[in-house]
Write an enzyme that holds these catalytic residues in place. Sequence first.
Site, mmCIF file in Angstrom:
data_model
loop_
_atom_site.group_PDB
_atom_site.id
_atom_site.type_symbol
_atom_site.label_atom_id
_atom_site.label_comp_id
_atom_site.label_asym_id
_atom_site.label_seq_id
_atom_site.Cartn_x
_atom_site.Cartn_y
_atom_site.Cartn_z
ATOM 1 N N ARG A 135 0.800 -1.235 0.000
ATOM 2 C CA ARG A 135 0.000 0.000 0.000
ATOM 3 C C ARG A 135 0.825 1.275 0.000
ATOM 4 O O ARG A 135 0.262 2.362 0.021
ATOM 5 C CB ARG A 135 -0.975 -0.025 1.185
ATOM 6 C CG ARG A 135 -1.996 -1.123 1.004
ATOM 7 C CD ARG A 135 -3.085 -1.174 2.060
ATOM 8 N NE ARG A 135 -3.652 -2.496 1.961
ATOM 9 C CZ ARG A 135 -3.279 -3.540 2.706
ATOM 10 N NH1 ARG A 135 -2.409 -3.371 3.683
ATOM 11 N NH2 ARG A 135 -3.798 -4.719 2.504
ATOM 12 N N ASP A 323 -14.112 -12.877 11.364
ATOM 13 C CA ASP A 323 -13.082 -12.150 10.615
ATOM 14 C C ASP A 323 -13.450 -10.680 10.496
ATOM 15 O O ASP A 323 -13.153 -10.026 9.503
ATOM 16 C CB ASP A 323 -12.859 -12.771 9.229
ATOM 17 C CG ASP A 323 -11.655 -12.176 8.500
ATOM 18 O OD1 ASP A 323 -10.768 -11.626 9.171
ATOM 19 O OD2 ASP A 323 -11.614 -12.250 7.260
ATOM 20 N N CYS A 624 -8.161 -24.687 -1.165
ATOM 21 C CA CYS A 624 -7.851 -24.036 -2.438
ATOM 22 C C CYS A 624 -8.768 -22.885 -2.819
ATOM 23 O O CYS A 624 -8.376 -22.027 -3.623
ATOM 24 C CB CYS A 624 -7.879 -25.066 -3.580
ATOM 25 S SG CYS A 624 -7.012 -26.607 -3.239
#
Length: 707
Positions: A135, A323, A624
């Site tokens: 960033r 989260d 995955c």
Amino acid sequence: MRIITVAAGLALAITLAACQRAPEAGHVDGARIAAADANAEWLTYGKGYSEQRFSPLDQVNAGNVGQLGLAWYAQFDTDRGQEATPLMVDGVLYTTTAWSKAYAFDARTGKALWAFDPKVEGAKGFNACCDVVNRGVAVWKGRVYLGTIDGRLIALDAKTGQPVWSVQTTDTSKPYTITGAPRVIKDKVLIGNGGAEYGVRGYISAYDTDSGELMWRFYTTPNPTGAKDGAASDKVMAEKAAATWGDGEWKRTGGGGTAWDSIAYDPALDIVYIGIGNGTPWNHQRRSGGKGDNLFLSSILALKPDTGEYVWHYQTTPGESWDYTATQHIMLADLNVGGQPRKVLMQAPKNGFFYVIDRATGQLLSAKNYTNITWATGVDLKSGRPIEAPNARYGSGPALALPGPLGAHNWQPMAFSPKTGLVYIPTNVTPFAYTDDRGFSYKPGAWNVGVDFLANALPTDAATQKAVASMIRGALVAWDPVQQKAVWSVEHPYFWNAGVLATAGGLVFQGAAQGQFVAYDAAKGAKLWSHEAGNGIIAAPMTYQLDGEQYVAVMVGAGGGGQISAPGFMPKRPRLPGRLLVFKLGGKAVAPAFPKVEEPTIDLTNVSSTGDVQHGFAVFHQHCQVCHGPNAEGSWLPNLRASQMLTTPENWKSVVIDGALAPRGMASFARFLTPQDAEDVRAFVISQAKGSPADTAQGARAPSPGT
């Protein structure tokens, strides 16, 4: 008559030249950053210490923005996500790209001045949950400071780009990363890290800008062994945090709590504010037996920058289980709240609430949801705690929740305009089915979330997929932080869009997933100007002025966590090189069209597998899907359904088990999968590629004990 000898004359000439010499490149100090909010410079990630991302420049305004044209551009050698905000210091533009590369350009002309490649090992990309992004940099007293994906902090000479010092800020045996921009406060460069999903213990560190010596460190979770760390956090861990953690997997994972993005600073109060991330595992029940608030996960930490001493904290999501990080953009402002002037901190973290907090004391002043959410019904202003909805913690069964792990607002910076009094928030709508993974066991180096990803496999029929896609979208929301309400919003067809810039010219700039760079009316949200960039934009723009001309700059390049984990809900395009576009009124430059990239194709007519498709479905979604998309529909890293590796079991194994493509970021999964697991995944992907997948959700068994 005065006689000057040759030697004396030479000495005098040298002295005069020294007096007239231009200041050293990149000579930025605290006073200069503190003044940056009110002038034409852009000296740190959010412009000045307040991180408001508002510029007082108004040469480009609502009346003439239609005349904005390209002044110059640069193209890079990386085709992953571009998230940097460039800095402009004394006529030089500094920026970074994916893979932690740094560049300097003449800000007037675009002439390349230098480039620096830290040469990150490709396999380290495996540890980056959300792309190998960066960033940006910090500039201070002639040096440029850069964090790298592999955990280094590097000081470069601002004039030449040559390394001055480099320190390893992380334990290289653990899957730490750095994607955030450093900040410099009082001759200390602050840097955090990422990696919580994989199992690490978060912290924020301060290094001496001159020598690279570690000055202090603050850990954001307790030491799992119970020992002291000899760190700035020891006292508050013993007094406040340790008792908020029960027994559970956190003692093996480290608990998470990485400080991977937001930092703001108030020079008057001499307090630095740090945003703290999610727990490891996500699932509170698995992490600490469902007990305790787990400080300082999902919190805003206020610290003293000289020592790292704790001042106060506010936890946005106690006992975090979704989260829902609080690493999102933190901004400082002076607002009139309840009829009284208040020095506030504002944040719109992942959980969907917009917080206004007294930045001196940590007192919660107000909190309202800035988008539709389902996990909570509000925030109790007395306790500061969210009022959770029934089964929000998915203990009695699955819970389809808004927002999901990508958050109602992710890392993309918002902006605040003192002229309109509005905060401009790039929002996401991404539901997620949270389901307790009752068979969870910690796997070092793998994703450790304690949530069953099988519940989020996409349906295979087109009609249901279309219905799911209609739920997922984005918006730019203009939010009144005093009244805690939306004033206007602009809907986006895709959910993963860019950060925001606001200016005194009455403009709000934002890029979009489909490739437009747009200027909106700051008061009403009307679209005033648009430029087709040819590639998706996720980075936040910036603006600066030189020689009486205002420029607007933005990094271009799709990628990041949303693009990788949910590519089926993003524009279909190949990976394209990153670019820096710089605009001014009357600009006439033209960037060439990106080269056409042919989509890969593969003939699977005679290709088959003896693997177990149903088991492959389960293994794929466990290991995955976060990089290759649910049901292998992703086309970003790369499209597995069209991969030549599918054609033979040997080719597939060479990549998945043997690590043949590790230098390109695809590390070996031999730590997590058996060769048979890998072949089962191949069987599943082949079934998807042929367009006649088995009903894999029915009877799918969990990954085998060896995975």
